[in-house]
Design an enzyme around this catalytic site. Sequence first.
Site, PDB file in Angstrom:
ATOM      1  N   VAL A 123      -5.027   1.858  -0.323  1.00  0.00           N
ATOM      2  CA  VAL A 123      -3.565   2.023  -0.274  1.00  0.00           C
ATOM      3  C   VAL A 123      -2.906   1.149  -1.341  1.00  0.00           C
ATOM      4  CG1 VAL A 123      -3.246   0.382   1.669  1.00  0.00           C
ATOM      5  CG2 VAL A 123      -1.498   2.076   1.176  1.00  0.00           C
ATOM      6  N   ASP A 124      -3.246  -0.142  -1.333  1.00  0.00           N
ATOM      7  CA  ASP A 124      -2.714  -1.088  -2.310  1.00  0.00           C
ATOM      8  C   ASP A 124      -3.839  -2.067  -2.613  1.00  0.00           C
ATOM      9  OD1 ASP A 124      -1.497  -3.121  -3.732  1.00  0.00           O
ATOM     10  OD2 ASP A 124      -0.126  -3.737  -2.148  1.00  0.00           O
ATOM     11  N   PRO A 125      -4.657  -1.833  -3.603  1.00  0.00           N
ATOM     12  CA  PRO A 125      -4.505  -0.844  -4.682  1.00  0.00           C
ATOM     13  C   PRO A 125      -5.010   0.538  -4.277  1.00  0.00           C
ATOM     14  CG  PRO A 125      -6.501  -2.111  -5.032  1.00  0.00           C
ATOM     15  CD  PRO A 125      -5.851  -2.682  -3.802  1.00  0.00           C
TER      16      PRO A 125
END
Length: 451
Positions: A123-125
Amino acid sequence: PKILLLGAGFVAGPCLDYLLRRDDNQITVACRTLDKAKELVGNRLRTTATTVDATNPDELLESVSNHDLVISLIPYTYHPLVIEAAIQAKKHFVSTSYVSPKMASYDQAAQEAGITVMNEIGVDPGIDHLYAKKIIDEMHEEGSKVLQFTSYCGGLPAPESSNNPIGYKFSWSARGVLLAASNNGKFIEHGKVVEIEAPYVLSRGVRPIEIYPALALEGYPNRDSTPYVDRYEMPECQTVLRGSLRYRGTPMIVQSLALIGFLDDGPKDYLRPIAEDIPWRNVLSKMLDCTADPDDLIEHVVSRANIGDHPEKKRIIRAMKWLGLFSDELCPKKTSLLDSLAETLATKCKYQEGERDMIVMQHKFQVEKKTGEQVVIGSTMLEYGDPKGATAMARTVGVPCGIAVQLILDGKITRKGVFAPLSKDVYTPLIEELEKENIGCREEILPEWVH
Protein backbone atom coordinates in the site's frame (compact mmCIF):
# COMPACT_ATOMS: atom_id res chain seq x y z
CA PRO A 1 2.60 -22.28 -12.15
CA LYS A 2 4.29 -23.04 -8.85
CA ILE A 3 4.64 -20.17 -6.38
CA LEU A 4 6.81 -20.09 -3.25
CA LEU A 5 5.49 -17.77 -0.52
CA LEU A 6 8.09 -17.00 2.16
CA GLY A 7 6.52 -15.78 5.41
CA ALA A 8 3.12 -16.20 7.00
CA GLY A 9 2.54 -12.77 8.55
CA PHE A 10 -0.86 -11.08 8.48
CA VAL A 11 -0.57 -9.78 4.89
CA ALA A 12 0.12 -13.27 3.52
CA GLY A 13 -3.54 -14.40 3.80
CA PRO A 14 -5.13 -11.95 1.33
CA CYS A 15 -2.20 -12.46 -1.07
CA LEU A 16 -2.63 -16.24 -0.93
CA ASP A 17 -6.41 -16.09 -1.38
CA TYR A 18 -6.10 -13.83 -4.41
CA LEU A 19 -3.64 -16.23 -6.08
CA LEU A 20 -5.76 -19.30 -5.28
CA ARG A 21 -8.60 -17.96 -7.42
CA ARG A 22 -6.68 -19.33 -10.37
CA ASP A 23 -7.05 -23.11 -10.50
CA ASP A 24 -3.64 -23.62 -12.08
CA ASN A 25 -1.66 -21.96 -9.25
CA GLN A 26 0.11 -24.32 -6.83
CA ILE A 27 1.45 -22.55 -3.75
CA THR A 28 4.03 -23.57 -1.15
CA VAL A 29 3.99 -21.55 2.09
CA ALA A 30 7.39 -21.64 3.77
CA CYS A 31 8.35 -20.32 7.20
CA ARG A 32 11.11 -20.91 9.71
CA THR A 33 8.63 -22.89 11.82
CA LEU A 34 6.30 -25.43 10.24
CA ASP A 35 3.42 -24.61 12.62
CA LYS A 36 3.28 -21.03 11.39
CA ALA A 37 3.11 -22.19 7.76
CA LYS A 38 0.47 -24.84 8.56
CA GLU A 39 -1.66 -22.29 10.38
CA LEU A 40 -1.74 -20.05 7.28
CA VAL A 41 -2.41 -22.94 4.89
CA GLY A 42 -5.30 -24.24 7.03
CA ASN A 43 -7.68 -26.16 4.78
CA ARG A 44 -6.91 -24.16 1.62
CA LEU A 45 -6.66 -26.25 -1.55
CA ARG A 46 -3.55 -26.50 -3.77
CA THR A 47 -1.41 -25.16 -0.91
CA THR A 48 1.29 -26.95 1.06
CA ALA A 49 3.26 -25.93 4.16
CA THR A 50 6.98 -26.42 4.62
CA THR A 51 9.98 -24.94 6.44
CA VAL A 52 12.79 -22.96 4.87
CA ASP A 53 15.69 -21.26 6.59
CA ALA A 54 16.44 -18.17 4.47
CA THR A 55 19.93 -17.96 5.99
CA ASN A 56 20.84 -21.41 4.63
CA PRO A 57 21.82 -20.73 0.97
CA ASP A 58 21.56 -24.36 -0.23
CA GLU A 59 18.18 -24.95 1.37
CA LEU A 60 16.86 -21.65 0.02
CA LEU A 61 18.18 -22.26 -3.49
CA GLU A 62 16.64 -25.73 -3.63
CA SER A 63 13.28 -24.37 -2.53
CA VAL A 64 13.34 -21.47 -5.01
CA SER A 65 14.49 -23.75 -7.85
CA ASN A 66 11.38 -25.93 -7.50
CA HIS A 67 9.03 -23.00 -8.19
CA ASP A 68 8.38 -20.46 -10.97
CA LEU A 69 8.27 -17.38 -8.73
CA VAL A 70 9.11 -16.50 -5.12
CA ILE A 71 7.24 -13.96 -2.97
CA SER A 72 9.29 -12.66 -0.05
CA LEU A 73 7.14 -11.46 2.86
CA ILE A 74 9.86 -12.11 5.45
CA PRO A 75 11.76 -9.19 7.09
CA TYR A 76 13.42 -6.99 4.46
CA THR A 77 16.94 -7.70 5.72
CA TYR A 78 16.60 -11.22 4.22
CA HIS A 79 15.48 -10.06 0.74
CA PRO A 80 19.04 -9.91 -0.73
CA LEU A 81 19.54 -13.60 0.16
CA VAL A 82 16.30 -14.53 -1.59
CA ILE A 83 17.11 -12.36 -4.64
CA GLU A 84 20.50 -14.09 -4.90
CA ALA A 85 18.80 -17.50 -4.96
CA ALA A 86 16.21 -16.25 -7.49
CA ILE A 87 18.99 -15.04 -9.81
CA GLN A 88 20.87 -18.35 -9.54
CA ALA A 89 17.70 -20.35 -10.21
CA LYS A 90 16.43 -17.87 -12.84
CA LYS A 91 13.06 -17.44 -11.08
CA HIS A 92 11.00 -14.24 -10.65
CA PHE A 93 10.84 -12.44 -7.29
CA VAL A 94 8.21 -10.13 -5.71
CA SER A 95 8.31 -8.20 -2.42
CA THR A 96 6.32 -5.36 -0.86
CA SER A 97 9.41 -3.69 0.66
CA TYR A 98 11.38 -0.62 -0.39
CA VAL A 99 14.29 -1.33 -2.73
CA SER A 100 17.35 -1.03 -0.50
CA PRO A 101 20.73 -0.10 -2.03
CA LYS A 102 21.78 -3.74 -1.51
CA MET A 103 18.71 -5.01 -3.41
CA ALA A 104 19.24 -2.45 -6.20
CA SER A 105 22.79 -3.73 -6.67
CA TYR A 106 21.38 -6.97 -8.16
CA ASP A 107 19.72 -5.14 -11.08
CA GLN A 108 22.32 -6.07 -13.70
CA ALA A 109 22.51 -9.71 -12.57
CA ALA A 110 18.71 -10.00 -12.58
CA GLN A 111 18.52 -8.62 -16.12
CA GLU A 112 21.19 -11.05 -17.27
CA ALA A 113 19.26 -13.92 -15.66
CA GLY A 114 16.15 -12.69 -17.50
CA ILE A 115 14.07 -12.36 -14.33
CA THR A 116 11.67 -9.80 -12.90
CA VAL A 117 12.52 -8.60 -9.36
CA MET A 118 9.59 -6.39 -8.44
CA ASN A 119 9.31 -4.59 -5.10
CA GLU A 120 7.32 -1.84 -3.36
CA ILE A 121 3.95 -3.29 -4.31
CA GLY A 122 1.94 -3.08 -1.08
CA VAL A 123 0.00 0.00 0.00
CA ASP A 124 2.73 2.44 1.06
CA PRO A 125 4.97 1.78 -0.79
CA GLY A 126 2.79 0.42 -3.56
CA ILE A 127 -0.66 1.78 -4.29
CA ASP A 128 0.73 5.26 -3.51
CA HIS A 129 3.31 4.94 -6.33
CA LEU A 130 0.76 3.72 -8.88
CA TYR A 131 -1.61 6.66 -8.55
CA ALA A 132 1.07 9.32 -7.98
CA LYS A 133 2.98 8.28 -11.07
CA LYS A 134 -0.19 7.91 -13.16
CA ILE A 135 -1.22 11.53 -12.50
CA ILE A 136 2.32 12.94 -12.84
CA ASP A 137 2.77 11.19 -16.20
CA GLU A 138 -0.66 12.34 -17.43
CA MET A 139 0.19 15.95 -16.50
CA HIS A 140 3.54 15.79 -18.29
CA GLU A 141 1.98 14.22 -21.39
CA GLU A 142 -0.42 17.16 -21.73
CA GLY A 143 2.42 19.67 -21.24
CA SER A 144 1.53 20.65 -17.65
CA LYS A 145 3.95 21.09 -14.74
CA VAL A 146 3.61 19.58 -11.27
CA LEU A 147 4.65 22.45 -8.97
CA GLN A 148 3.87 20.91 -5.58
CA PHE A 149 3.26 17.34 -4.46
CA THR A 150 2.33 15.88 -1.07
CA SER A 151 1.36 12.32 -0.25
CA TYR A 152 0.11 11.18 3.15
CA CYS A 153 -0.88 7.66 4.20
CA GLY A 154 -1.86 6.12 7.51
CA GLY A 155 -3.03 2.78 8.86
CA LEU A 156 -5.41 3.71 11.70
CA PRO A 157 -8.23 2.31 13.77
CA ALA A 158 -11.60 3.16 12.21
CA PRO A 159 -13.16 6.13 14.10
CA GLU A 160 -15.35 3.93 16.34
CA SER A 161 -12.34 1.73 17.18
CA SER A 162 -10.00 4.63 18.08
CA ASN A 163 -11.34 4.34 21.63
CA ASN A 164 -8.25 4.78 23.80
CA PRO A 165 -6.33 7.87 24.97
CA ILE A 166 -3.56 7.26 22.43
CA GLY A 167 -5.98 7.15 19.49
CA TYR A 168 -4.06 4.30 17.89
CA LYS A 169 -4.07 0.51 17.67
CA PHE A 170 -1.52 -1.92 16.33
CA SER A 171 -2.24 -4.18 13.40
CA TRP A 172 1.50 -4.74 13.02
CA SER A 173 4.62 -4.60 15.20
CA ALA A 174 4.36 -2.04 18.01
CA ARG A 175 8.17 -2.04 18.06
CA GLY A 176 8.25 -0.87 14.44
CA VAL A 177 5.82 1.97 15.13
CA LEU A 178 7.92 3.16 18.09
CA LEU A 179 11.17 2.88 16.15
CA ALA A 180 9.68 5.06 13.39
CA ALA A 181 9.89 7.89 15.96
CA SER A 182 13.69 7.69 15.64
CA ASN A 183 13.65 8.61 11.93
CA ASN A 184 14.60 12.14 10.91
CA GLY A 185 12.30 13.89 8.43
CA LYS A 186 13.63 15.41 5.22
CA PHE A 187 11.59 16.99 2.44
CA ILE A 188 11.50 19.84 -0.07
CA GLU A 189 9.27 22.86 0.50
CA HIS A 190 9.15 25.85 -1.86
CA GLY A 191 12.41 24.73 -3.45
CA LYS A 192 14.37 24.39 -0.18
CA VAL A 193 15.43 21.17 1.55
CA VAL A 194 14.03 21.05 5.10
CA GLU A 195 15.39 18.66 7.73
CA ILE A 196 13.82 17.94 11.11
CA GLU A 197 15.57 15.77 13.67
CA ALA A 198 13.92 12.85 15.42
CA PRO A 199 11.86 12.74 17.56
CA TYR A 200 10.87 16.40 16.95
CA VAL A 201 9.45 15.40 13.54
CA LEU A 202 6.44 14.42 15.69
CA SER A 203 5.87 18.02 16.82
CA ARG A 204 7.64 20.51 14.54
CA GLY A 205 6.97 18.37 11.47
CA VAL A 206 3.25 17.92 12.22
CA ARG A 207 0.47 19.75 10.40
CA PRO A 208 -3.29 19.29 10.28
CA ILE A 209 -4.30 17.34 7.17
CA GLU A 210 -7.88 17.91 6.06
CA ILE A 211 -9.07 15.01 3.92
CA TYR A 212 -12.61 14.56 5.24
CA PRO A 213 -14.19 17.06 7.69
CA ALA A 214 -15.17 14.09 9.88
CA LEU A 215 -11.57 13.00 10.51
CA ALA A 216 -9.17 14.90 12.79
CA LEU A 217 -5.91 13.92 11.10
CA GLU A 218 -2.32 15.08 11.46
CA GLY A 219 0.55 14.33 9.11
CA TYR A 220 4.30 14.36 9.57
CA PRO A 221 7.21 13.70 7.17
CA ASN A 222 8.13 10.07 6.65
CA ARG A 223 11.94 9.77 6.43
CA ASP A 224 13.53 11.28 3.32
CA SER A 225 11.25 12.53 0.52
CA THR A 226 14.00 14.26 -1.48
CA PRO A 227 14.74 11.27 -3.81
CA TYR A 228 11.17 11.47 -5.15
CA VAL A 229 11.97 14.43 -7.40
CA ASP A 230 13.98 11.91 -9.44
CA ARG A 231 12.04 8.75 -8.64
CA TYR A 232 8.78 10.35 -9.83
CA GLU A 233 10.57 12.25 -12.63
CA MET A 234 9.31 15.74 -11.78
CA PRO A 235 12.38 18.04 -11.77
CA GLU A 236 10.09 21.11 -11.88
CA CYS A 237 8.46 20.26 -8.53
CA GLN A 238 9.12 22.77 -5.71
CA THR A 239 7.46 20.92 -2.82
CA VAL A 240 7.85 17.17 -2.35
CA LEU A 241 6.70 15.59 0.90
CA ARG A 242 5.63 12.04 1.68
CA GLY A 243 4.24 11.65 5.17
CA SER A 244 2.40 9.48 7.68
CA LEU A 245 -1.11 10.15 9.03
CA ARG A 246 -2.28 9.80 12.63
CA TYR A 247 -5.30 11.01 14.56
CA ARG A 248 -4.78 14.40 16.18
CA GLY A 249 -2.57 14.22 19.29
CA THR A 250 -1.03 10.78 18.74
CA PRO A 251 2.33 12.03 17.37
CA MET A 252 2.89 14.24 20.44
CA ILE A 253 2.22 11.31 22.78
CA VAL A 254 4.78 9.18 20.92
CA GLN A 255 7.30 12.05 20.95
CA SER A 256 6.86 12.36 24.72
CA LEU A 257 7.52 8.63 25.20
CA ALA A 258 10.63 8.99 23.02
CA LEU A 259 11.98 11.97 25.00
CA ILE A 260 11.52 10.12 28.31
CA GLY A 261 13.86 7.46 26.92
CA PHE A 262 11.68 4.68 25.57
CA LEU A 263 13.52 4.36 22.24
CA ASP A 264 16.48 2.82 24.07
CA ASP A 265 16.87 -0.75 22.81
CA GLY A 266 20.01 -1.49 24.86
CA PRO A 267 19.81 -4.26 27.52
CA LYS A 268 18.94 -3.28 31.10
CA ASP A 269 19.80 -5.71 33.92
CA TYR A 270 16.50 -5.01 35.69
CA LEU A 271 14.55 -5.91 32.49
CA ARG A 272 16.23 -9.26 31.87
CA PRO A 273 13.67 -12.11 31.94
CA ILE A 274 15.48 -13.62 34.97
CA ALA A 275 15.38 -10.35 36.98
CA GLU A 276 12.90 -9.82 39.84
CA ASP A 277 9.42 -8.59 38.90
CA ILE A 278 9.35 -4.80 38.69
CA PRO A 279 6.36 -2.43 38.58
CA TRP A 280 6.22 0.15 35.80
CA ARG A 281 6.55 3.08 38.20
CA ASN A 282 9.88 1.71 39.48
CA VAL A 283 11.12 1.39 35.90
CA LEU A 284 10.12 5.00 35.28
CA SER A 285 11.85 6.15 38.46
CA LYS A 286 15.10 4.55 37.20
CA MET A 287 14.66 6.22 33.79
CA LEU A 288 13.94 9.66 35.24
CA ASP A 289 16.25 9.40 38.26
CA CYS A 290 13.57 10.35 40.80
CA THR A 291 11.36 8.64 43.40
CA ALA A 292 8.64 6.19 42.37
CA ASP A 293 5.91 8.44 43.80
CA PRO A 294 3.36 9.02 40.99
CA ASP A 295 3.25 12.81 41.51
CA ASP A 296 7.03 13.02 41.43
CA LEU A 297 7.11 10.83 38.29
CA ILE A 298 4.54 13.00 36.51
CA GLU A 299 6.51 16.15 37.35
CA HIS A 300 9.68 14.62 35.91
CA VAL A 301 7.84 13.33 32.81
CA VAL A 302 6.46 16.82 32.13
CA SER A 303 9.93 18.31 32.45
CA ARG A 304 11.78 15.64 30.42
CA ALA A 305 9.17 15.62 27.64
CA ASN A 306 9.06 19.43 27.76
CA ILE A 307 5.24 19.60 27.83
CA GLY A 308 4.78 22.03 30.73
CA ASP A 309 3.02 24.61 28.54
CA HIS A 310 1.68 22.19 25.96
CA PRO A 311 -2.10 22.41 25.40
CA GLU A 312 -2.23 18.59 25.19
CA LYS A 313 -0.34 18.05 28.46
CA LYS A 314 -3.35 16.53 30.28
CA ARG A 315 -4.06 14.11 27.46
CA ILE A 316 -0.41 13.01 27.23
CA ILE A 317 -0.30 12.28 30.99
CA ARG A 318 -3.70 10.55 30.78
CA ALA A 319 -2.36 8.29 28.00
CA MET A 320 0.67 7.35 30.11
CA LYS A 321 -1.55 6.67 33.14
CA TRP A 322 -3.75 4.47 30.96
CA LEU A 323 -0.66 2.51 29.90
CA GLY A 324 0.03 1.93 33.60
CA LEU A 325 3.39 3.71 33.63
CA PHE A 326 2.81 5.42 37.01
CA SER A 327 1.25 2.36 38.66
CA ASP A 328 2.15 -0.93 40.33
CA GLU A 329 1.33 -2.83 37.15
CA LEU A 330 4.24 -5.12 36.36
CA CYS A 331 6.48 -4.16 33.48
CA PRO A 332 6.93 -6.99 30.93
CA LYS A 333 10.63 -7.86 31.17
CA LYS A 334 11.76 -7.78 27.55
CA THR A 335 15.42 -6.85 28.17
CA SER A 336 15.21 -3.30 26.73
CA LEU A 337 12.99 -0.29 27.48
CA LEU A 338 11.88 -0.20 23.84
CA ASP A 339 10.76 -3.83 23.80
CA SER A 340 9.13 -3.69 27.23
CA LEU A 341 7.02 -0.67 26.22
CA ALA A 342 6.24 -2.26 22.83
CA GLU A 343 4.89 -5.33 24.63
CA THR A 344 2.67 -3.15 26.84
CA LEU A 345 1.40 -1.18 23.82
CA ALA A 346 0.73 -4.38 21.86
CA THR A 347 -1.35 -5.73 24.76
CA LYS A 348 -3.30 -2.57 25.60
CA CYS A 349 -3.72 -1.16 22.09
CA LYS A 350 -4.82 -4.25 20.25
CA TYR A 351 -7.92 -4.61 18.12
CA GLN A 352 -10.74 -6.28 20.02
CA GLU A 353 -13.31 -8.67 18.59
CA GLY A 354 -15.53 -6.86 16.07
CA GLU A 355 -13.25 -3.79 15.72
CA ARG A 356 -11.89 -2.67 12.36
CA ASP A 357 -8.96 -0.71 11.02
CA MET A 358 -8.78 1.68 8.10
CA ILE A 359 -6.24 2.94 5.59
CA VAL A 360 -6.48 6.55 4.48
CA MET A 361 -4.25 7.98 1.77
CA GLN A 362 -4.21 11.24 -0.14
CA HIS A 363 -1.95 12.62 -2.84
CA LYS A 364 -2.22 16.30 -3.71
CA PHE A 365 -0.77 17.92 -6.81
CA GLN A 366 -0.60 21.62 -7.59
CA VAL A 367 -0.45 21.70 -11.36
CA GLU A 368 0.24 24.50 -13.81
CA LYS A 369 -1.47 23.85 -17.13
CA LYS A 370 0.04 24.80 -20.52
CA THR A 371 -2.30 27.82 -20.50
CA GLY A 372 -0.82 29.04 -17.21
CA GLU A 373 -3.97 28.10 -15.28
CA GLN A 374 -3.33 26.44 -11.92
CA VAL A 375 -5.38 23.52 -10.61
CA VAL A 376 -5.15 21.31 -7.55
CA ILE A 377 -5.79 17.59 -7.98
CA GLY A 378 -6.53 15.23 -5.09
CA SER A 379 -6.26 11.45 -5.28
CA THR A 380 -7.79 9.79 -2.22
CA MET A 381 -8.25 6.26 -0.91
CA LEU A 382 -10.21 5.19 2.17
CA GLU A 383 -10.42 1.48 2.93
CA TYR A 384 -12.00 -0.20 5.96
CA GLY A 385 -11.10 -3.59 7.36
CA ASP A 386 -13.67 -6.36 7.65
CA PRO A 387 -14.14 -7.28 11.33
CA LYS A 388 -14.95 -10.87 10.22
CA GLY A 389 -12.17 -11.07 7.63
CA ALA A 390 -8.99 -9.31 6.57
CA THR A 391 -7.83 -5.99 8.00
CA ALA A 392 -7.62 -3.04 5.59
CA MET A 393 -3.85 -3.10 6.06
CA ALA A 394 -3.53 -6.81 5.19
CA ARG A 395 -5.83 -6.44 2.18
CA THR A 396 -4.21 -3.32 0.71
CA VAL A 397 -0.73 -4.86 1.05
CA GLY A 398 -1.53 -8.50 0.23
CA VAL A 399 -3.85 -8.01 -2.76
CA PRO A 400 -1.56 -5.66 -4.78
CA CYS A 401 1.27 -8.13 -4.14
CA GLY A 402 -0.89 -11.03 -5.39
CA ILE A 403 -1.93 -9.04 -8.48
CA ALA A 404 1.72 -8.28 -9.32
CA VAL A 405 2.60 -11.96 -9.05
CA GLN A 406 -0.28 -12.99 -11.32
CA LEU A 407 0.54 -10.32 -13.93
CA ILE A 408 4.17 -11.51 -14.05
CA LEU A 409 3.12 -15.17 -14.40
CA ASP A 410 0.62 -14.22 -17.12
CA GLY A 411 3.29 -12.33 -19.07
CA LYS A 412 1.52 -8.98 -18.70
CA ILE A 413 4.41 -7.43 -16.78
CA THR A 414 7.58 -8.38 -18.62
CA ARG A 415 10.11 -5.85 -17.38
CA LYS A 416 13.36 -7.43 -16.15
CA GLY A 417 15.77 -6.37 -13.41
CA VAL A 418 15.18 -4.88 -9.94
CA PHE A 419 12.47 -2.21 -9.88
CA ALA A 420 9.43 -0.61 -8.21
CA PRO A 421 6.13 0.00 -10.08
CA LEU A 422 6.95 3.49 -11.36
CA SER A 423 6.63 3.09 -15.13
CA LYS A 424 3.49 3.10 -17.24
CA ASP A 425 3.96 -0.44 -18.59
CA VAL A 426 3.94 -1.67 -14.98
CA TYR A 427 1.45 0.58 -13.16
CA THR A 428 -1.28 0.52 -15.83
CA PRO A 429 -2.10 -3.22 -15.64
CA LEU A 430 -1.74 -3.11 -11.82
CA ILE A 431 -4.30 -0.28 -11.47
CA GLU A 432 -6.68 -2.07 -13.84
CA GLU A 433 -6.68 -5.24 -11.73
CA LEU A 434 -6.78 -3.38 -8.39
CA GLU A 435 -9.91 -1.52 -9.42
CA LYS A 436 -11.62 -4.85 -10.12
CA GLU A 437 -11.03 -5.57 -6.41
CA ASN A 438 -12.58 -2.19 -5.46
CA ILE A 439 -9.23 -0.92 -4.23
CA GLY A 440 -7.86 2.36 -5.51
CA CYS A 441 -7.82 6.15 -5.37
CA ARG A 442 -10.59 8.54 -6.36
CA GLU A 443 -9.43 11.60 -8.25
CA GLU A 444 -11.03 15.04 -7.90
CA ILE A 445 -10.29 18.71 -8.41
CA LEU A 446 -9.78 20.47 -5.05
CA PRO A 447 -10.72 24.14 -4.46
CA GLU A 448 -7.23 25.29 -3.35
CA TRP A 449 -3.76 24.19 -2.35
CA VAL A 450 -3.55 23.83 1.44
CA HIS A 451 -0.52 22.40 3.21
